[in-house]
Design a protein around this motif. Structure first.
Motif, mmCIF file in Angstrom:
data_model
loop_
_atom_site.group_PDB
_atom_site.id
_atom_site.type_symbol
_atom_site.label_atom_id
_atom_site.label_comp_id
_atom_site.label_asym_id
_atom_site.label_seq_id
_atom_site.Cartn_x
_atom_site.Cartn_y
_atom_site.Cartn_z
ATOM 1 N N MET A 1 0.827 -1.128 0.130
ATOM 2 C CA MET A 1 0.117 0.091 -0.048
ATOM 3 C C MET A 1 0.892 1.366 -0.171
ATOM 4 O O MET A 1 1.741 1.125 0.629
ATOM 5 C CB MET A 1 -0.841 0.076 1.186
ATOM 6 N N ASP A 2 0.593 2.217 -1.130
ATOM 7 C CA ASP A 2 1.503 3.343 -0.992
ATOM 8 C C ASP A 2 0.996 4.566 0.030
ATOM 9 O O ASP A 2 0.095 4.194 0.672
ATOM 10 C CB ASP A 2 1.209 4.092 -2.497
ATOM 11 N N GLY A 3 2.081 5.442 0.397
ATOM 12 C CA GLY A 3 1.911 6.196 1.389
ATOM 13 C C GLY A 3 0.617 7.138 1.565
ATOM 14 O O GLY A 3 -0.058 7.224 2.337
ATOM 15 N N SER A 4 0.258 7.560 0.107
ATOM 16 C CA SER A 4 -1.056 8.140 0.020
ATOM 17 C C SER A 4 -2.270 7.496 0.600
ATOM 18 O O SER A 4 -3.070 8.147 1.276
ATOM 19 C CB SER A 4 -1.239 8.867 -1.247
ATOM 20 N N ASN A 5 -2.366 6.355 0.400
ATOM 21 C CA ASN A 5 -3.471 5.455 0.686
ATOM 22 C C ASN A 5 -3.356 5.311 2.294
ATOM 23 O O ASN A 5 -4.424 5.160 2.875
ATOM 24 C CB ASN A 5 -3.212 4.006 0.040
ATOM 25 N N ILE A 6 -2.341 4.954 2.698
ATOM 26 C CA ILE A 6 -2.193 4.828 4.319
ATOM 27 C C ILE A 6 -2.673 6.166 4.938
ATOM 28 O O ILE A 6 -3.450 6.183 5.809
ATOM 29 C CB ILE A 6 -0.607 4.692 4.682
ATOM 30 N N GLU A 7 -2.335 7.260 4.336
ATOM 31 C CA GLU A 7 -2.445 8.524 5.019
ATOM 32 C C GLU A 7 -4.062 8.660 5.044
ATOM 33 O O GLU A 7 -4.630 9.138 5.807
ATOM 34 C CB GLU A 7 -1.562 9.667 4.387
ATOM 35 N N GLY A 8 -4.724 8.312 3.745
ATOM 36 C CA GLY A 8 -6.013 8.399 3.770
ATOM 37 C C GLY A 8 -6.835 7.722 4.474
ATOM 38 O O GLY A 8 -7.847 8.097 5.103
ATOM 39 N N ARG A 9 -6.429 6.365 4.797
ATOM 40 C CA ARG A 9 -6.954 5.502 5.730
ATOM 41 C C ARG A 9 -6.745 6.309 7.137
ATOM 42 O O ARG A 9 -7.682 6.006 8.164
ATOM 43 C CB ARG A 9 -6.357 4.213 5.835
ATOM 44 N N LEU A 10 -5.661 7.042 7.402
ATOM 45 C CA LEU A 10 -5.450 7.454 8.621
ATOM 46 C C LEU A 10 -6.172 8.535 9.008
ATOM 47 O O LEU A 10 -7.117 8.723 10.208
ATOM 48 C CB LEU A 10 -4.022 7.719 8.958
ATOM 49 N N GLU A 27 -1.623 0.097 15.452
ATOM 50 C CA GLU A 27 -2.781 -1.289 15.563
ATOM 51 C C GLU A 27 -3.597 -1.092 14.320
ATOM 52 O O GLU A 27 -3.894 -2.009 13.631
ATOM 53 C CB GLU A 27 -3.397 -1.258 16.728
ATOM 54 N N VAL A 28 -4.225 -0.119 14.182
ATOM 55 C CA VAL A 28 -5.082 0.306 12.930
ATOM 56 C C VAL A 28 -4.279 -0.216 11.693
ATOM 57 O O VAL A 28 -4.851 -0.752 10.658
ATOM 58 C CB VAL A 28 -5.519 1.530 12.919
ATOM 59 N N LEU A 29 -3.154 0.373 11.348
ATOM 60 C CA LEU A 29 -2.354 0.034 10.115
ATOM 61 C C LEU A 29 -1.577 -1.225 10.055
ATOM 62 O O LEU A 29 -1.155 -1.569 9.054
ATOM 63 C CB LEU A 29 -1.529 1.434 9.758
ATOM 64 N N GLY A 30 -1.428 -1.842 11.326
ATOM 65 C CA GLY A 30 -0.561 -3.070 11.343
ATOM 66 C C GLY A 30 0.856 -2.771 10.840
ATOM 67 O O GLY A 30 1.304 -3.431 10.172
#
Length: 206
Positions: A1-10, A27-30
């Motif tokens: 998963m790229d950084g932008s997707n991770i940050e969007g999830r966050l 914990e949420v992002l593993g």
């Protein structure tokens, strides 16, 4: 998963929770706490996330992260700032009545469209379809049971700028839900009031 997707999830998780700790992010992002902190720092540097120190009764204080006003509009369109300026201009020039008229016509048309889609459906089916429609329209809706009724949560607000200047928009949305569902609607939380979510309680009429 790229950084932008991770940050969007966050950012979405922050919208849901209101605030979050570095441990909770991990914990949420593993991922490790250091990995989580890296993403939080990036969002903080972009002005999307802020932090506050929370003192505990035992142990060291912890950092709690929250969305700034800029972060709350993360899922909005890139031209939202221009839209906000335009709305303020119209209001200052005494043309706010035109915007109000536009909003009323918009919600009247939506009511007709929704009514056609909801025809012949039970209340359960209607509210689930409403939640799906709202998500497609960019509101990132979530539906929950609440006593005899339902709780509709919306984590994004495509009309944030409009509602910030013309609060009538929020009233019209609640009125729309009441009309097409045939229920009583209470709008308990609004993102324009610095809440992390818009919350509507949908209660069957007694």
């Amino acid at each position: 998963m790229d950084g932008s997707n991770i940050e969007g999830r966050l950012i979405l998780e922050l919208k849901r929770r209101g605030s979050i700790t570095m441990q909770e992010v991990a914990e949420v992002l593993g991922m490790s706490k250091m990995g989580a902190y890296k993403h939080l720092l990036k969002l903080e540097g972009s002005g999307l996330v802020g932090r506050r120190i929370v003192k505990k009764s035992v142990g060291r204080p912890i950092h709690s992260f929250y969305l700034t006003d800029k972060g709350k509009q993360y899922f909005g369109s890139a031209d939202s700032l221009v839209l906000g300026n335009l709305l303020e201009f119209l209001k200052s020039r005494g043309a706010g009545g035109l915007v109000s008229e536009f909003l009323r016509e918009r919600y009247a048309k939506l009511a007709e469209e929704y009514a056609e889609l909801f025809a012949g459906k039970s209340l359960d089916e209607k509210v689930r379809l409403l939640s799906e429609l709202r998500s497609r329209e960019g509101y990132m809706a979530e539906l929950r049971r609440s006593g005899r009724g339902f709780e509709l949560l919306e984590y994004s607000c495509p009309i944030f700028k409009v509602a910030s200047v013309f609060g009538e928009a929020c009233h019209l949305e609640a009125k729309l839900f009441s009309r097409v569902l045939g229920v009583d609607v209470e709008n308990t939380h609004r993102q324009v009031d610095e809440c992390s979510v818009c919350r509507f309680l949908l209660k069957p009429k007694t």
